[in-house]
Design an enzyme around this catalytic site. Structure first.
Site, short mmCIF file in Angstrom:
data_model
loop_
_atom_site.label_atom_id
_atom_site.label_comp_id
_atom_site.label_asym_id
_atom_site.label_seq_id
_atom_site.Cartn_x
_atom_site.Cartn_y
_atom_site.Cartn_z
N THR A 109 -5.10 -5.75 2.78
CA THR A 109 -4.39 -7.03 2.78
C THR A 109 -4.79 -7.93 3.95
OG1 THR A 109 -2.52 -5.95 3.85
CG2 THR A 109 -2.41 -6.21 1.49
N LYS A 168 2.43 -3.90 7.52
CA LYS A 168 1.12 -4.47 7.18
C LYS A 168 1.25 -5.87 6.58
CE LYS A 168 1.16 -4.30 2.54
NZ LYS A 168 0.69 -5.34 1.57
#
Length: 331
Positions: free
Chosen positions: A246, A189
């Site tokens: 994020t 990620k």
């Protein structure tokens, strides 16, 4: 047999390490925080602040800082929050012990292509290993805003003891035994957050960001399954949950790095500030190499690598991604 977890230590005095120390201290527990920077050690002990990495926030007086790793010998478990590329060297300097280690770094080691649990198994072979990963901005965790995370540990007894010791009214661990899945979600990620930042910086729009998150999650899943992860872990807090967080906010250092790339700034300039670490920048080329070894196609990760290396422009990588052969969704 009970797992003794009376005194906890935190290895790493950055924003996330400081936030974890604050979480542990929030129930009145004493916590020892190791920081490499002497100015951080002095500020934590003298003024109960960390003005370099987590400014403004007053810290608990139950937190004591040290610059000597040997001082951590008295701790029953350690929460390890140093950047991924330094985990091996820091663990090697710790006093030998069989205490549990809770790994918080999100990355893959350069050169070995090992996940942090694999690094720790070599550097501290006597210690049970757990991984703490999920959607966690340090400043929100530090002030007690509601946070849920994955705590993965192969030893269920140790994992449960750690979860009970770390849980707080605003900090809720969800137990898993899928250490590999929890780590891969966190590592991948970070790279995808850079890509989403590029979308923001280049003004490509919300449609493009949504498509990138979705297709990026497909890449994460392909790689995770190839490495032995469980699909439900990748779809949980440490995978999809952390990805959504994020990829949507400049509070993410990786997203901010990508935003700068999208605005046309060179990676060398954006990475110059040593006070913050965008883990995705170091992870991207290692992840791309690991994917090739596994025979996994990760075109978004490859595009981030090209941008970071200055080998392509944003227009180049967008054109290349859109020109890829059509395929069925889910592939």
């Amino acid at each position: 047999m009970t797992v003794k977890l009376e005194k906890l230590g935190v290895v790493g005095g950055g924003a996330w390490g400081t936030a974890m120390a604050q979480v542990i201290a929030s129930d009145g527990s004493d916590v020892l925080l190791w920081a490499r920077e002497p100015e951080v050690v002095a500020a934590v002990n003298d003024s109960h602040t960390n003005p370099i990495f987590l400014p403004i926030l007053p810290l608990s007086e139950r937190i004591r800082a040290t610059g000597a790793l040997a001082d951590l010998a008295s701790c029953d478990a350690l929460v390890v929050v140093v950047p991924a590329q330094f985990v091996r060297s820091v663990l090697a300097e710790l006093p030998p012990s069989d205490r549990p280690l809770v790994l918080c770094a999100k990355g893959i080691e350069a050169g070995t292509r090992q996940l942090m649990s694999e690094v720790a198994a070599e550097a501290a072979p006597a210690s049970p290993i757990a991984v703490l990963s999920g959607p966690t901005f340090a400043h929100e965790v530090a002030v007690g805003r509601p946070t849920a995370i994955t705590l993965a540990c192969a030893d269920e007894r140790v994992g449960l003891a750690l979860a009970e010791r770390l849980r707080r009214p605003g900090f809720r661990p969800y137990l898993s035994q899928d250490v590999i899945g929890a780590e891969i979600g966190g590592a991948v990620k970070n790279v995808l957050a850079i890509a989403c930042g590029v979308v923001e910086g280049a003004g490509l729009g919300q449609n493009a960001r949504a498509a990138l998150i979705s297709r990026g999650f497909a890449e994460m899943t392909r790689f995770g399954m190839a490495r032995g992860a469980q699909s439900e872990t990748l779809a949980g807090l440490s995978g999809l949950g952390d990805l959504v967080l994020t990829c949507s906010s400049t509070s993410s250092r990786n997203f901010s790095l990508g935003k700068g790339l999208g605005e046309g700034l060179p990676a060398t300039e954006l990475l110059r500030d040593r006070r913050t670490v965008a883990e995705g920048a170091a992870t991207a080329p290692v992840l791309a190499e690991a994917a090739r070894v596994c025979g996994v196609d990760m075109p978004i990760v490859d595009a981030v690598c090209a941008l970071l290396a200055g080998q392509a422009t944003v227009d180049d990588v967008v054109t290349a991604l859109l020109a890829r052969p059509l395929k069925r969704e889910g592939k």
